[in-house]
Design a protein around this motif. Structure first.
Motif, PDB file in Angstrom:
ATOM      1  N   VAL A  64     -16.042   6.592   2.379  1.00 40.29           N
ATOM      2  CA  VAL A  64     -16.491   6.411   3.760  1.00 40.29           C
ATOM      3  C   VAL A  64     -17.397   7.601   4.081  1.00 40.29           C
ATOM      4  CG1 VAL A  64     -15.706   6.421   6.167  1.00 40.29           C
ATOM      5  CG2 VAL A  64     -14.436   5.132   4.450  1.00 40.29           C
ATOM      6  N   GLY A 122     -18.744  10.762   5.377  1.00 43.01           N
ATOM      7  CA  GLY A 122     -18.082  11.811   6.173  1.00 43.01           C
ATOM      8  C   GLY A 122     -16.565  11.724   6.125  1.00 43.01           C
ATOM      9  N   GLY A 123     -16.027  10.843   5.307  1.00 37.30           N
ATOM     10  CA  GLY A 123     -14.569  10.630   5.264  1.00 37.30           C
ATOM     11  C   GLY A 123     -13.852  11.785   4.584  1.00 37.30           C
ATOM     12  N   SER A 163      -7.608   5.775  10.067  1.00 35.68           N
ATOM     13  CA  SER A 163      -6.391   6.496  10.430  1.00 35.68           C
ATOM     14  C   SER A 163      -6.423   6.837  11.918  1.00 35.68           C
ATOM     15  CB  SER A 163      -6.289   7.790   9.631  1.00 35.68           C
ATOM     16  OG  SER A 163      -7.347   8.616   9.987  1.00 35.68           O
ATOM     17  N   VAL A 192     -10.516  12.058   3.388  1.00 35.25           N
ATOM     18  CA  VAL A 192      -9.686  11.797   2.205  1.00 35.25           C
ATOM     19  C   VAL A 192     -10.477  11.043   1.129  1.00 35.25           C
ATOM     20  CG1 VAL A 192      -7.582  10.683   1.378  1.00 35.25           C
ATOM     21  CG2 VAL A 192      -7.566  11.926   3.540  1.00 35.25           C
ATOM     22  N   ASP A 246      -3.653  -7.378   6.010  1.00 35.69           N
ATOM     23  CA  ASP A 246      -3.733  -5.919   5.990  1.00 35.69           C
ATOM     24  C   ASP A 246      -5.120  -5.521   6.460  1.00 35.69           C
ATOM     25  OD1 ASP A 246      -1.372  -4.722   5.401  1.00 35.69           O
ATOM     26  OD2 ASP A 246      -1.691  -4.632   3.235  1.00 35.69           O
ATOM     27  N   PRO A 247      -5.302  -5.337   7.785  1.00 37.95           N
ATOM     28  CA  PRO A 247      -6.604  -4.821   8.230  1.00 37.95           C
ATOM     29  C   PRO A 247      -6.701  -3.347   7.837  1.00 37.95           C
ATOM     30  CG  PRO A 247      -5.102  -5.156  10.113  1.00 37.95           C
ATOM     31  CD  PRO A 247      -4.354  -5.577   8.879  1.00 37.95           C
ATOM     32  N   PHE A 248      -7.826  -2.932   7.245  1.00 37.66           N
ATOM     33  CA  PHE A 248      -7.981  -1.526   6.821  1.00 37.66           C
ATOM     34  C   PHE A 248      -8.408  -0.694   8.023  1.00 37.66           C
ATOM     35  CE2 PHE A 248      -8.873  -2.128   1.971  1.00 37.66           C
ATOM     36  CZ  PHE A 248      -7.630  -2.732   1.830  1.00 37.66           C
ATOM     37  N   PHE A 264       0.837  -1.203   0.000  1.00 36.50           N
ATOM     38  CA  PHE A 264       0.000   0.000   0.000  1.00 36.50           C
ATOM     39  C   PHE A 264       0.871   1.251   0.000  1.00 36.50           C
ATOM     40  CE2 PHE A 264       0.591  -1.311   4.412  1.00 36.50           C
ATOM     41  CZ  PHE A 264       0.952  -0.132   5.053  1.00 36.50           C
ATOM     42  N   HIS A 306      -8.182   1.002  -5.323  1.00 38.25           N
ATOM     43  CA  HIS A 306      -9.645   0.920  -5.216  1.00 38.25           C
ATOM     44  C   HIS A 306     -10.043   1.718  -3.976  1.00 38.25           C
ATOM     45  CE1 HIS A 306      -9.516  -3.372  -7.188  1.00 38.25           C
ATOM     46  NE2 HIS A 306      -9.008  -2.434  -7.963  1.00 38.25           N
ATOM     47  N   VAL A 307     -10.875   2.715  -4.156  1.00 38.26           N
ATOM     48  CA  VAL A 307     -11.222   3.570  -3.012  1.00 38.26           C
ATOM     49  C   VAL A 307     -12.718   3.485  -2.731  1.00 38.26           C
ATOM     50  CG1 VAL A 307     -11.196   5.916  -2.089  1.00 38.26           C
ATOM     51  CG2 VAL A 307      -9.346   5.149  -3.589  1.00 38.26           C
ATOM     52  N   ARG A 308     -13.052   3.231  -1.463  1.00 43.33           N
ATOM     53  CA  ARG A 308     -14.459   3.229  -1.045  1.00 43.33           C
ATOM     54  C   ARG A 308     -14.740   4.553  -0.352  1.00 43.33           C
ATOM     55  NH1 ARG A 308     -17.743   1.768   3.464  1.00 43.33           N
ATOM     56  NH2 ARG A 308     -15.933   1.388   4.783  1.00 43.33           N
ATOM     57  N   ARG A 324      -3.812   9.114   3.866  1.00 39.67           N
ATOM     58  CA  ARG A 324      -4.438   7.825   4.194  1.00 39.67           C
ATOM     59  C   ARG A 324      -3.750   6.744   3.367  1.00 39.67           C
ATOM     60  NH1 ARG A 324      -6.233  10.835   7.453  1.00 39.67           N
ATOM     61  NH2 ARG A 324      -8.407  11.426   7.792  1.00 39.67           N
ATOM     62  N   ASN A 325      -3.854   5.517   3.856  1.00 37.85           N
ATOM     63  CA  ASN A 325      -3.245   4.383   3.150  1.00 37.85           C
ATOM     64  C   ASN A 325      -4.214   3.795   2.113  1.00 37.85           C
ATOM     65  OD1 ASN A 325      -0.931   4.436   4.800  1.00 37.85           O
ATOM     66  ND2 ASN A 325      -2.022   3.310   6.387  1.00 37.85           N
ATOM     67  N   TYR A 326      -3.701   3.480   0.937  1.00 42.54           N
ATOM     68  CA  TYR A 326      -4.509   2.777  -0.067  1.00 42.54           C
ATOM     69  C   TYR A 326      -3.664   1.665  -0.690  1.00 42.54           C
ATOM     70  CZ  TYR A 326      -7.885   6.390   0.766  1.00 42.54           C
ATOM     71  OH  TYR A 326      -8.777   7.204   1.413  1.00 42.54           O
ATOM     72  N   SER A 327      -4.269   0.493  -0.809  1.00 42.89           N
ATOM     73  CA  SER A 327      -3.551  -0.675  -1.329  1.00 42.89           C
ATOM     74  C   SER A 327      -3.438  -0.604  -2.844  1.00 42.89           C
ATOM     75  CB  SER A 327      -4.307  -1.949  -0.948  1.00 42.89           C
ATOM     76  OG  SER A 327      -4.473  -1.984   0.443  1.00 42.89           O
TER      77      SER A 327
END
Ligand SMILES: Cc1cc2nc3c(=O)[nH]c(=O)nc-3n(C[C@H](O)[C@H](O)[C@H](O)COP(=O)(O)OP(=O)(O)OC[C@H]3O[C@@H](n4cnc5c(N)ncnc54)[C@H](O)[C@@H]3O)c2cc1C
Length: 281
Positions: free
Chosen positions: A113, A115-116, A277, A118, A272-274, A81, A109-111, A92-95
């Motif tokens: 969230v 109110g997120g 942050s 990033v 890799d647990p997501f 990531f 691949h971004v989901r 933020r981390n992204y794989s």
């Protein structure tokens, strides 16, 4: 610690996972150097790199695939990531779902969230042509060449598919001959994606199995249950398997325990647990 230059004595890597060894990590307390070594802290001095956004694929309201092209050489392994910086202080981390040998761009691949900060910024503001800043690649969740006959179990929820998609394609492209079983889970069918591409991979490679799983509704063409439940029902004995777990932290921790109890060795389980942050791993 990490060896930057020189050869680390084998004994100082005893007990580390194969991916840690591949990253030149070693146990300082067990290291008696036989030659000069240049060393660094394991995650010392994060390097920052500029990259241009080449494409954004909106798969649905919740998930998008971001393609970026680093401005210079970028070393990584599929499944690792990167940290994506929204500004100098917020990242933020992204794989990485891309494979160095197969893909020109890095793919994330971004989901979104709710109110997120990033993920919301990525969905609402980032566009092709923009320049973004990323870190070097981190993480131990990647394919290790060498044991081409070993069976591999890949379990993921949501965007936890990203690293698994990279790892599976990397392994197949490297001529892996053992079974590669990928279980992708979501509450309902809307949370599953890349089904067509994964189905095509399964059609071409007899050792690759793909199972889209839904846990809260039944739907035609999907397996009922969590990826962990479906996987263990199909392969109750995981002795000798290598296991990769990515996505929802609760799923990852439950699967780490259950796959170990089913026979997978503790140094053969990569996770890799997501974590959100600010959460300590
Ligand atoms: C190693 C690693 C790899 C990751 N890879 C990916 C990836 O490939 N794709 C991806 O989409 N995400 C991934 N993540 C998660 C990602 O780093 C962010 O945590 C996520 O995008 C949310 O950031 P945000 O700024 O939008 O939300 P924030 O502004 O940080 O949080 C907003 C609210 O949502 C909650 N929240 C934050 N993250 C989550 C979450 N994951 N699930 C549920 N609630 C959450 C927070 O507690 C807060 O209440 C990964 C995380 C790690 C640690």
């Amino acid at each position: 610690m990490r060896v930057v230059r020189g050869e680390v004595p084998e004994r100082a890597q005893n007990g580390l996972t194969p991916t840690m060894v591949a990253r030149n990590l070693f146990l300082a307390c067990q290291c008696f150097p036989t030659q000069d070594l240049e060393v660094a802290l394991a995650d010392d001095a994060i390097e920052r790199i500029e990259a241009s956004v080449s494409e954004i694929e909106r798969l649905n309201d919740e998930i998008c695939i971001v393609h970026i092209r680093p401005s210079g050489p970028f070393e990584y392994r599929a499944g690792q990531f990167v940290r994506l910086f929204m500004d100098a202080r917020t990242s933020r981390n992204y794989s990485l779902a891309s494979v160095p040998a197969l893909d020109e761009d890095l793919m994330m691949h971004v989901r979104r969230v709710p109110g997120g900060r990033v993920s919301g910024w990525i969905f609402d503001h980032v566009k092709p042509g923009d320049t973004v800043t990323i870190s070097e690649a981190f993480g131990d969740c990647f394919y290790v060449r060498g044991r081409v006959g070993q069976d591999m179990l890949l379990l993921g929820t949501g965007c936890g598919l990203a690293p698994l998609y990279g790892i599976a394609r990397d392994a197949l492209n490297s001529g892996h001959r053992g079974r590669i079983h990928l279980y992708h889970g979501s509450r309902d069918a809307c949370g599953l994606y890349l089904g067509e591409q994964l189905g095509r991979l399964a059609a071409v490679h007899p050792n690759f199995l793909y199972r889209p799983c839904v846990s809260e509704a039944s739907a035609d063409g999907y397996w009922a249950g969590t990826p962990l439940e479906v996987a263990l029902a199909e392969s109750p004995d995981l002795t000798g398997w290598r296991v990769y777990l990515c996505g929802n932290p609760q799923m990852v921790e439950a699967a780490r325990m259950q796959t170990f109890l089913a026979g997978a060795g503790s140094t053969e389980i990569f996770a890799d647990p997501f974590l959100p942050s600010g959460t300590a791993p």
